[in-house]
Design a protein around this motif. Structure first.
Motif, PDB file in Angstrom:
ATOM      1  N   ALA A  76      18.418 -12.650   4.535  1.00 58.53           N
ATOM      2  CA  ALA A  76      19.125 -11.385   4.769  1.00 58.53           C
ATOM      3  C   ALA A  76      18.760 -10.365   3.694  1.00 58.53           C
ATOM      4  O   ALA A  76      18.566  -9.178   3.993  1.00 58.53           O
ATOM      5  CB  ALA A  76      20.632 -11.630   4.780  1.00 58.53           C
ATOM      6  N   GLU A  77      18.652 -10.813   2.442  1.00 53.16           N
ATOM      7  CA  GLU A  77      18.294  -9.900   1.359  1.00 53.16           C
ATOM      8  C   GLU A  77      16.859  -9.405   1.509  1.00 53.16           C
ATOM      9  O   GLU A  77      16.568  -8.227   1.254  1.00 53.16           O
ATOM     10  CB  GLU A  77      18.479 -10.604   0.011  1.00 53.16           C
ATOM     11  N   ILE A  78      15.974 -10.297   1.919  1.00 47.55           N
ATOM     12  CA  ILE A  78      14.581  -9.885   2.144  1.00 47.55           C
ATOM     13  C   ILE A  78      14.514  -8.841   3.257  1.00 47.55           C
ATOM     14  O   ILE A  78      13.795  -7.845   3.157  1.00 47.55           O
ATOM     15  CB  ILE A  78      13.701 -11.104   2.470  1.00 47.55           C
ATOM     16  N   LYS A  79      15.286  -9.059   4.305  1.00 52.59           N
ATOM     17  CA  LYS A  79      15.312  -8.124   5.429  1.00 52.59           C
ATOM     18  C   LYS A  79      15.833  -6.756   5.007  1.00 52.59           C
ATOM     19  O   LYS A  79      15.336  -5.715   5.460  1.00 52.59           O
ATOM     20  CB  LYS A  79      16.173  -8.690   6.556  1.00 52.59           C
ATOM     21  N   ASN A  80      16.811  -6.733   4.093  1.00 53.15           N
ATOM     22  CA  ASN A  80      17.477  -5.481   3.725  1.00 53.15           C
ATOM     23  C   ASN A  80      16.904  -4.817   2.470  1.00 53.15           C
ATOM     24  O   ASN A  80      17.350  -3.734   2.093  1.00 53.15           O
ATOM     25  CB  ASN A  80      18.973  -5.739   3.522  1.00 53.15           C
ATOM     26  N   THR A  81      15.936  -5.454   1.828  1.00 54.89           N
ATOM     27  CA  THR A  81      15.316  -4.869   0.638  1.00 54.89           C
ATOM     28  C   THR A  81      14.052  -4.129   1.045  1.00 54.89           C
ATOM     29  O   THR A  81      13.202  -4.678   1.745  1.00 54.89           O
ATOM     30  CB  THR A  81      14.973  -5.954  -0.394  1.00 54.89           C
ATOM     31  N   ALA A  82      13.937  -2.901   0.619  1.00 52.26           N
ATOM     32  CA  ALA A  82      12.801  -2.075   1.014  1.00 52.26           C
ATOM     33  C   ALA A  82      11.501  -2.617   0.421  1.00 52.26           C
ATOM     34  O   ALA A  82      11.463  -3.086  -0.718  1.00 52.26           O
ATOM     35  CB  ALA A  82      13.014  -0.633   0.549  1.00 52.26           C
ATOM     36  N   ALA A  83      10.447  -2.555   1.225  1.00 54.87           N
ATOM     37  CA  ALA A  83       9.122  -2.887   0.712  1.00 54.87           C
ATOM     38  C   ALA A  83       8.713  -1.826  -0.302  1.00 54.87           C
ATOM     39  O   ALA A  83       9.078  -0.654  -0.169  1.00 54.87           O
ATOM     40  CB  ALA A  83       8.121  -2.960   1.852  1.00 54.87           C
ATOM     41  N   GLY A  84       7.981  -2.229  -1.319  1.00 54.67           N
ATOM     42  CA  GLY A  84       7.586  -1.261  -2.335  1.00 54.67           C
ATOM     43  C   GLY A  84       6.703  -1.889  -3.378  1.00 54.67           C
ATOM     44  O   GLY A  84       6.283  -3.051  -3.245  1.00 54.67           O
ATOM     45  N   PRO A  85       6.410  -1.151  -4.442  1.00 55.75           N
ATOM     46  CA  PRO A  85       5.532  -1.670  -5.488  1.00 55.75           C
ATOM     47  C   PRO A  85       6.173  -2.822  -6.244  1.00 55.75           C
ATOM     48  O   PRO A  85       7.396  -2.968  -6.249  1.00 55.75           O
ATOM     49  CB  PRO A  85       5.324  -0.455  -6.401  1.00 55.75           C
TER      50      PRO A  85
END
Length: 350
Positions: free
Chosen positions: A107-116
């Motif tokens: 769930a955290e991976i799904k809700n955490t924005a992709a980024g550097p």
């Protein structure tokens, strides 16, 4: 029982290697993770499990397991400046550092924005320091689909069918800063099926993050590994599992060995073909090797190194391959063994 630790091992380590880690640390094994979790409900199994040992082994896999690598050479003075910076380093608080060394939940991976990549932690090593950067990346994974699962009207038209899926992953990227010298390795997760373009993009993202960490553009071009391919093949180093080459007779070959522990150099068909060619009649562009290392248990230890280019490089004036893959390592010692062989080849000692 540390369920976060078991979850991290399950999610990050290929099962055959995870099974080896579990056995080495007194954990039960089974046909799959459901079976293992079921056995761990038994108090005697819990009592036999060395949780601290598994934790230490897991930390090593963050560096060693299924990685692609860039290697940089920087000035000793610049490396000393980074070492001084690390000596007083305070890891910033972020979503990854709060859970380090464990992984986020689905769930955290799904809700955490992709980024550097963000600095999440550090691991002190006997020969230096590993800086661990984490990020969420959308990886395009490719799997071969069994043709018997496809309607006959379709499968008759294809030799192989590839399925593509997009998955969000938390990656653990690593920068290895040695205690002395200026040879710095940057590593990114390279799970089975991920494409080369994604790996290259991840490695350059780490370079950007590390230049930002250093406060200067110290890292420019990674070391060119293309010149190591032919010397590796010509040597007695390792077991050649795969070789790509072109010939003056206008053919392009990509040969692989199926059996573990079998070397292409000694395979009859390959030897016969090479015997018909002069040394100048073929140009190599990719190689994969393995080394069988001594093992303390029934599990064989066979770490792998890959340097993969394209046949088009054999026509280039200055071909460049900057990425090496290091796989089937569980320990930092195993990783160092393989990386050491690569650096020997880079220095012309193979």
């Amino acid at each position: 029982m540390d369920r976060d630790l078991l979850y991290a091992v399950q999610k990050r380590i290929p099962f055959q290697q995870a099974r080896k880690m579990l056995v080495q640390n007194g954990f039960p094994t089974g046909l799959g993770w459901d079976d293992i979790y079921q056995k761990l409900n038994d108090k005697s199994a819990q009592a036999s499990a060395d949780v601290a040992g598994l934790y230490d082994a897991y930390l090593e896999t963050l560096i060693a397991s299924q990685k692609a690598m860039h290697t940089y050479k920087i000035k000793d003075a610049d490396a000393n400046a980074i070492r001084n910076q690390i000596s007083s380093l305070s890891i910033p608080s972020n979503v990854f550092s709060k859970r380090f060394p464990y992984i986020l939940s689905n769930a955290e991976i799904k809700n955490t924005a992709a980024g550097p990549p963000k600095l999440a932690g550090q691991i002190d090593l006997v020969d230096g320091t590993a800086l661990i950067f984490c990020s969420i990346r959308e990886l395009e994974l490719r799997d071969e689909i069994k043709t018997n699962l496809i309607p006959k009207t379709l499968r008759d038209n294809y030799t192989k069918v590839i399925g593509v899926k997009i998955e969000r992953h938390q990656t653990f990227d690593v920068v290895l800063i040695p205690k002395t010298g200026g040879t710095v390795k940057m590593l990114t997760d390279a799970p089975s099926g991920v494409n080369g373009q994604a790996i290259s993009g991840s490695l350059f993202s780490i370079r950007t993050a590390m230049n930002s960490f250093a406060g200067a553009k110290l890292f420019h071009k990674p070391i060119n590994l293309y010149p190591t391919i032919r010397p590796f093949y010509n040597s007695n180093e390792g077991i050649v599992q795969r070789l790509g080459y072109s010939t003056t007779t206008s053919s392009i070959k990509s040969e692989k060995m199926r059996g573990a522990g079998k070397c292409l150099r000694t395979e009859l068909f390959h030897k016969s073909g090479m015997a018909a060619l002069n040394k100048s009649d073929f140009q190599t562009f990719e190689i994969q090797l393995a080394w069988e290392l001594p093992s303390k248990d029934r599990f064989k230890t066979r770490p792998e190194l890959g340097v993969f280019g394209s046949y088009r490089m054999t026509y280039a004036t200055n071909p460049i391959v900057s990425v090496a893959t290091v796989s089937k390592c569980l320990t930092y010692d195993e990783f160092n063994f393989v990386a050491g062989k690569l650096m020997l080849a880079v220095s012309g000692k193979i």
